[in-house]
Design a protein around this motif. Sequence first.
Motif, PDB file in Angstrom:
ATOM      1  N   THR A 119      -5.227  12.638  -4.850  1.00  0.00           N
ATOM      2  CA  THR A 119      -5.316  11.339  -5.545  1.00  0.00           C
ATOM      3  C   THR A 119      -5.772  11.548  -6.984  1.00  0.00           C
ATOM      4  O   THR A 119      -5.267  10.891  -7.897  1.00  0.00           O
ATOM      5  CB  THR A 119      -6.256  10.351  -4.829  1.00  0.00           C
ATOM      6  OG1 THR A 119      -7.453  11.024  -4.450  1.00  0.00           O
ATOM      7  CG2 THR A 119      -5.630   9.755  -3.599  1.00  0.00           C
ATOM      8  N   PHE A 172      -6.004   7.688   3.652  1.00  0.00           N
ATOM      9  CA  PHE A 172      -6.401   6.691   2.641  1.00  0.00           C
ATOM     10  C   PHE A 172      -5.231   5.761   2.387  1.00  0.00           C
ATOM     11  O   PHE A 172      -4.093   6.053   2.774  1.00  0.00           O
ATOM     12  CB  PHE A 172      -6.829   7.361   1.330  1.00  0.00           C
ATOM     13  CG  PHE A 172      -5.705   8.064   0.598  1.00  0.00           C
ATOM     14  CD1 PHE A 172      -4.726   7.352  -0.092  1.00  0.00           C
ATOM     15  CD2 PHE A 172      -5.622   9.453   0.597  1.00  0.00           C
ATOM     16  CE1 PHE A 172      -3.696   8.003  -0.756  1.00  0.00           C
ATOM     17  CE2 PHE A 172      -4.591  10.108  -0.063  1.00  0.00           C
ATOM     18  CZ  PHE A 172      -3.630   9.380  -0.740  1.00  0.00           C
ATOM     19  N   CYS A 209      -8.166   2.519  -4.258  1.00  0.00           N
ATOM     20  CA  CYS A 209      -7.783   3.462  -3.205  1.00  0.00           C
ATOM     21  C   CYS A 209      -8.994   3.654  -2.305  1.00  0.00           C
ATOM     22  O   CYS A 209     -10.104   3.814  -2.799  1.00  0.00           O
ATOM     23  CB  CYS A 209      -7.371   4.791  -3.850  1.00  0.00           C
ATOM     24  SG  CYS A 209      -7.030   6.108  -2.666  1.00  0.00           S
ATOM     25  N   GLN A 225       0.838  -1.191   0.000  1.00  0.00           N
ATOM     26  CA  GLN A 225       0.000   0.000   0.000  1.00  0.00           C
ATOM     27  C   GLN A 225       0.876   1.244   0.000  1.00  0.00           C
ATOM     28  O   GLN A 225       1.986   1.234   0.526  1.00  0.00           O
ATOM     29  CB  GLN A 225      -0.887   0.051   1.258  1.00  0.00           C
ATOM     30  CG  GLN A 225      -2.010  -0.976   1.255  1.00  0.00           C
ATOM     31  CD  GLN A 225      -2.927  -0.844   2.457  1.00  0.00           C
ATOM     32  OE1 GLN A 225      -2.538  -0.288   3.480  1.00  0.00           O
ATOM     33  NE2 GLN A 225      -4.135  -1.354   2.340  1.00  0.00           N
ATOM     34  N   MET A 243      -3.714   3.218  -0.950  1.00  0.00           N
ATOM     35  CA  MET A 243      -3.885   2.724  -2.311  1.00  0.00           C
ATOM     36  C   MET A 243      -3.274   1.337  -2.391  1.00  0.00           C
ATOM     37  O   MET A 243      -2.262   1.058  -1.744  1.00  0.00           O
ATOM     38  CB  MET A 243      -3.113   3.590  -3.294  1.00  0.00           C
ATOM     39  CG  MET A 243      -3.471   5.030  -3.239  1.00  0.00           C
ATOM     40  SD  MET A 243      -2.600   5.904  -4.532  1.00  0.00           S
ATOM     41  CE  MET A 243      -1.294   6.618  -3.602  1.00  0.00           C
ATOM     42  N   GLU A 301     -13.966   5.824  -1.857  1.00  0.00           N
ATOM     43  CA  GLU A 301     -13.203   4.806  -2.581  1.00  0.00           C
ATOM     44  C   GLU A 301     -13.059   5.250  -4.027  1.00  0.00           C
ATOM     45  O   GLU A 301     -13.989   5.830  -4.590  1.00  0.00           O
ATOM     46  CB  GLU A 301     -13.943   3.446  -2.564  1.00  0.00           C
ATOM     47  CG  GLU A 301     -13.901   2.761  -1.225  1.00  0.00           C
ATOM     48  CD  GLU A 301     -14.373   1.304  -1.262  1.00  0.00           C
ATOM     49  OE1 GLU A 301     -14.752   0.816  -2.352  1.00  0.00           O
ATOM     50  OE2 GLU A 301     -14.363   0.668  -0.198  1.00  0.00           O
TER      51      GLU A 301
END
Length: 424
Positions: free
Chosen positions: A147, A304, A282, A126, A306, A269
């Motif tokens: 992101t 978060f 993510c 991640q 990913m 998400e």
Amino acid sequence: MARIQAIRGMNDVLPEQTPVWRYLEDTARALFEQYGVEEIRMPIVEQTELFKRSIGEVTDIVEKEMYTFEDRNGDSLTLRPEGTAGCVRAGEEHGLLFNQVRRLWYTGPMFRHERPQKGRYRQFHQIGLECFGFNGPDIDAELIILTARLWQKLGLSEHVELQLNSIGSAAARQAYKNALVDYLSQYKDQLDEDSQRRLDTNPLRILDSKDPKTQEILVKAPEFSDYLDDESKEHFAGLCQYLDRAGIAYVVNPRLVRGLDYYGKTVFEWVTTSLGAQGTVCAGGRYDGLVEQLGGRSTPAVGFAMGVERLILMLETLDLVPASLHDRADFYICALGEGSSLYAFEVAELLRDLPQDVRVVTHCGGGGFKAQMKKADKSTATFALLLGEDEIQQRTVTVKPLRSDQAQKTLPLDDFIKSVPQML
Ligand code: ATP
Ligand code: MG
């Protein structure tokens, strides 16, 4: 003797794959710098209790996915299944969180004992980002905008969709849980086994069930938005305002709850349809209660993570891996004849002395020119340097372009070294 193999679901990243891994990591790292995010590195192993307390006893991860073992002292340790808990633990332990604001990122392997399949492994990686000390929706928006910029840089923007939801305050979640349990209890016998159990332990997670019959029953279930508290509503509206202004499209998905216990208010998400079942690349949200839950002083937080393998699969499936990533060399030096190899080493080191970080592969192990040229071609080098007896005697090099039809030419060594910056 039988050959020992890697553990199921734990992958080697082979040389032909490492360039795309580095491309993703480097792109993310450069982006984090653009947003003032600092890197933190945590251990891979933590006390089991940390994950039980943070992720929640009644979650897939803690119930059935953790790699937990006793060390030689008899302490219960766990290979980290995710990074948030360790990040909070480290932040608290070193006084980074209370009364401060922090933007932290990390990357590395995570471990979950799941059924291995495409996009789902037992050791996976991640890239995570956690922000502490910010209350407002501005930071939630910043994370999402960051992101979105990453997808843009990677060429993925058109292939991902942002799903958003608010799961409100603890009180709102409780009220909603009660309504959900009331509704689902009528259909208890028809729910899948996990969901039946969760009716008593963790009913929100039922919304996550992939069982078709359970999904069907859920269609008419009460919706979270009807139970949302005013503060969370306002927070969510604020977030949407930032996203609208930034031109970021989103879909409000009232079923989105996230698998871990510590989330509240914003959850989101990024989902793709290009990977089949493992579509979430993510995922994150706000977890204002976690720091306190782990024994620290109350600190708002949002973050978060990913899935690196899933993003790489996307880049590969969609043919978005830049071809230039596989260029590994500028020069391949072929040497033939008495003393030529010693000369080759001298030339190679002179090239590496240049400030341009010239990439040079020296042919080692002998062989004829033809065999050496084959290796040169395979090396991805732009030029071969041919060093034979004439070159040694006259201190020259013969430069042969490998990727164009230009003729080869022979130059005095000094002139060649001086011309290299223009050649590359
Ligand atoms: P899923 O619903 O796919 O099991 P999750 O909710 O368990 O995902 P998170 O804990 O939110 O996943 O982890 C964040 C991201 O890490 C996921 O969106 C996914 O991209 C990636 N990820 C999670 N588990 C795995 C795994 N076993 N193998 C590969 N990537 C994973
Ligand atoms: Mg999972």
